[in-house]
Design an enzyme around this catalytic site. Structure first.
Site, short mmCIF file in Angstrom:
data_model
loop_
_atom_site.label_atom_id
_atom_site.label_comp_id
_atom_site.label_asym_id
_atom_site.label_seq_id
_atom_site.Cartn_x
_atom_site.Cartn_y
_atom_site.Cartn_z
N PRO A 200 62.29 5.51 95.44
CA PRO A 200 63.67 5.02 96.06
C PRO A 200 64.59 5.16 95.13
O PRO A 200 64.60 5.43 94.05
CB PRO A 200 63.13 3.70 96.43
CG PRO A 200 61.44 3.55 96.11
CD PRO A 200 61.59 4.52 95.08
N GLY A 202 67.73 4.12 93.06
CA GLY A 202 68.02 2.90 91.95
C GLY A 202 66.76 2.50 91.27
O GLY A 202 66.80 1.41 90.50
N GLY A 204 65.28 4.13 88.54
CA GLY A 204 65.40 4.57 87.10
C GLY A 204 64.93 6.09 87.09
O GLY A 204 64.44 6.11 85.89
N GLU A 422 68.83 -22.34 113.20
CA GLU A 422 68.38 -22.10 111.86
C GLU A 422 67.32 -23.11 111.31
O GLU A 422 66.45 -22.90 110.54
CB GLU A 422 69.59 -22.17 110.65
CG GLU A 422 70.72 -21.17 110.91
CD GLU A 422 70.06 -19.64 110.78
OE1 GLU A 422 69.17 -19.58 110.13
OE2 GLU A 422 70.76 -18.83 111.53
N HIS A 425 63.97 -21.82 112.55
CA HIS A 425 63.29 -21.12 111.68
C HIS A 425 62.74 -21.65 110.74
O HIS A 425 61.59 -21.56 110.29
CB HIS A 425 64.28 -19.95 111.22
CG HIS A 425 64.94 -18.73 112.07
ND1 HIS A 425 64.04 -18.06 112.67
CD2 HIS A 425 66.07 -18.37 112.37
CE1 HIS A 425 64.83 -17.24 113.56
NE2 HIS A 425 66.11 -17.54 113.57
#
Length: 608
Positions: A200, A202, A204, A422, A425
């Site tokens: 993926p 990023g 390195g 919220e 959740h």
């Protein structure tokens, strides 16, 4: 800005050429045997009848003396002088002469300077415009644009790369071969011609390639795949040839091609025609990979995050012999990466890298570097002497949820709906087993469209999930909408993102994971592998009308069952939901300890 060396050489060439022209002119005049005399001497010779003939020029007189006995005629030259002035000067016995101004330098500059001006305009204006258009200098259009780093310029070693131990172990063998090729050839082994770093964005990959060059202490040719492709057909192939030729001359060396997918896309995908610039460039790269001998110490490294679109001929053995996965780090890897980036940061006592790593599941190395920088900026902004854990927590929220929008004012009813949403959740997540614990709940708007958020912190990295765990996750996602239905007996648009995520999970359970008994152990939607953050791209399979109808019904049943379960859980803990929403309206943000204390006290009150 210091003048370039080749520019200085060109200027000296011009000066020397000008001096040479003047010197040659003087030699030519001397070779003609012409005597330069003053105008006074000319008048005396004229009065003495010693002049045979005179040529009158615009600014001078040129003539011949009368021939003396036994001698040839001599020539003379003198500048012209105004006749009236000459007669007046003769009256006073003054010796006088005219002077012809040397205009050679002026004449040369009169045509040289405009030419140089036009040349400078071309060099500094037209050439830069051409480079921006992708054409480049006409003389260097086929030259490679690779950046060359010599041994001392790389300045990256394996100590600077953390969290990808398996990839480092694979690449250490490349380093050993470049340092001592004879040791590996002892038993007939050869180094791989090409190593493809896959992972993926990023994670390195480029840093690993530079670390290989730094450890091996060899020249490092770095270029992006897009720099091979230009508007002229054949330019990319010429640049490939030039790149490999330069690398052979400086072997042992490493060639690194970043974003290989820009160059190595599978051939035959272009419906218009197959003889385009990219295919010619790819063909040349394939030829070069077949042509060079790895025993000379030339290694090709490449990186991509889209291996599924690469040409199969590029990936076959003998070209890219080895593929190294550079994936997102696990928790232990994130701790190692944080230790690298925290070396220059002043940390508070409570800032433990292990705790920070637990807050960042799924973060890549680049994400962690950004996290450390954001936390340091937040600590600096509040005037702290060191970066604390609270700064890292807030930095995670900024990266994941977006920037706080405290100026986004909601009316009281909207704030009440968001608070209950919220808390729905959070309460469902605290009530179900095997669900990531709730870290924080807030009704402060963040990002573009988020009016509130609930952050769950995973205890460990997970790679597999059972059907029960997926159903629990669906229940948590639909908990906000269930709270709205329970308290207000109506639904709002605030659950749009929750519904999209829940639908994706439910459809994947049916079509990809075979978790519906009616459809059996079959997949009806295949994934095209990808490392990009956009997620897997589904590839539809041919379906009958009955099967498509069954899939839709199965997805709806899973979502309805999860919504009903969330509604029942919240109905049994309605007092906790309402008390939590009131507390959230009052404080805007509740931490994990606040939620646990509130739920425990309310449940004890219900039991009493």
């Amino acid at each position: 800005m210091p003048m370039k060396r080749h520019t200085q050489i060109n200027i000296w060439y011009f000066v020397l050429a000008l001096l040479a022209v003047i010197w040659i002119r003087d030699l030519w005049v001397d070779a003609q045997g012409v005597e330069e005399i003053s105008y006074s001497e000319f008048r005396e010779a004229l009065e003495d009848d010693r002049i045979q003939e005179v040529e009158i020029l615009s600014g001078s007189l040129r003539g011949t003396y009368r021939a003396a006995s036994g001698r040839g005629a001599r020539q003379f030259s003198t500048p012209r002088v105004d006749l009236d002035l000459a007669e007046e000067l003769e009256q006073y016995g003054v010796e006088f002469t005219g002077v012809v101004e040397n205009t050679l330098l002026t004449d040369i500059l009169s045509w040289a300077l405009p030419a140089l001006a036009f040349l400078a305009i071309w060099m500094f204006a037209l050439r830069r415009l051409a480079e921006r258009q992708g054409i480049g200098g006409m003389m260097a259009i086929g030259k490679s644009k690779a950046k060359v780093y010599v041994e001392k310029d790389t300045k990256v070693t394996f100590e600077d790369v953390a969290g990808v131990d398996e990839a480092k172990a694979e690449l250490k063998e490349i380093v050993e071969f470049l340092k001592d090729p004879g040791r590996y050839g002892r038993l007939g082994a050869r180094a791989p011609k090409g190593v493809l770093l896959v992972g993926p964005p990023g994670t390195g990959k480029t840093l690993l390639a530079r670390a290989v060059a730094g450890e091996a202490a060899v020249p490092f040719f770095s270029i992006s795949g897009s720099e091979f492709v230009e508007m002229f057909v054949g330019v990319g192939a010429a640049r490939v040839r030039d790149l490999f030729e330069q690398a052979r001359q400086r072997a042992p060396a490493i060639i690194f091609i970043d974003e290989l997918d820009a160059l190595g896309r599978a051939r035959g995908l272009n419906p218009i025609g197959g003889h385009d610039e990219k295919e010619q460039t790819l063909n040349q790269l394939l030829s070069e990979l077949d042509g060079f001998d790895p025993s000379t110490g030339l290694i090709l490294l490449a990186a991509t995050n889209r291996p599924e679109i690469l040409d199969p001929a590029l990936l076959r053995a003998g070209r890219f012999d080895r593929q190294v996965l550079v994936d997102r780090p696990d928790k232990a890897g994130r701790v190692q990466i944080l230790h690298v980036h925290l070396k220059k940061v002043h940390l508070a006592d409570d800032a433990d890298p292990a705790q920070i790593a637990a807050l960042t599941p799924g973060f890549s190395g680049a994400d962690l570097a950004n996290l450390v920088n954001e936390a340091a900026l937040l600590a600096t902004r509040r005037g702290a002497e060191a970066v604390a854990l609270r700064d890292f927590t807030e930095a995670v929220e900024r990266i994941v949820a977006g920037l706080e929008k405290r100026n986004r004012l909601l009316n009281e009813r909207e704030r009440t709906i968001v608070a209950h949403h919220e808390m729905g959740h959070a309460l469902i997540a605290m009530s179900l087993p095997g669900v990531d614990p709730v870290h924080k709940v807030s009704i402060i708007p963040r990002g573009i469209g988020s009016l509130g958020y609930t952050i769950q912190r995973p205890i460990e990295d997970r790679f597999l999930m059972t059907r029960g765990e997926l159903e629990n996750k669906l229940t948590v996602l639909l908990g906000g909408r269930a709270a709205e239905r329970l308290i207000f007996d109506q639904l709002s648009t605030g659950a749009a993102d929750d519904l999209a995520k829940a639908t994706d999970i439910a459809r994947s359970m049916v079509t990809r994971y075979g978790m519906d008994e009616r459809l059996g152990h079959a997949t009806y939607e295949a994934d095209r592998p990808t490392f990009l953050d956009a997620g897997p791209v589904p590839v539809a399979r041919p379906l009958s009308d009955d099967t498509a109808r069954t899939i839709d019904e199965a997805v709806k049943e899973i979502l309805d069952r999860a919504f009903g379960r969330a509604l029942e859980l919240l109905r049994s803990q309605r007092s906790v939901l309402e008390a939590g929403a009131e507390k959230l309206l009052e404080r805007e943000t509740l931490e994990q300890s606040d939620l646990e204390a509130l739920r425990s006290s309310e449940l004890r009150a219900l039991a009493g």
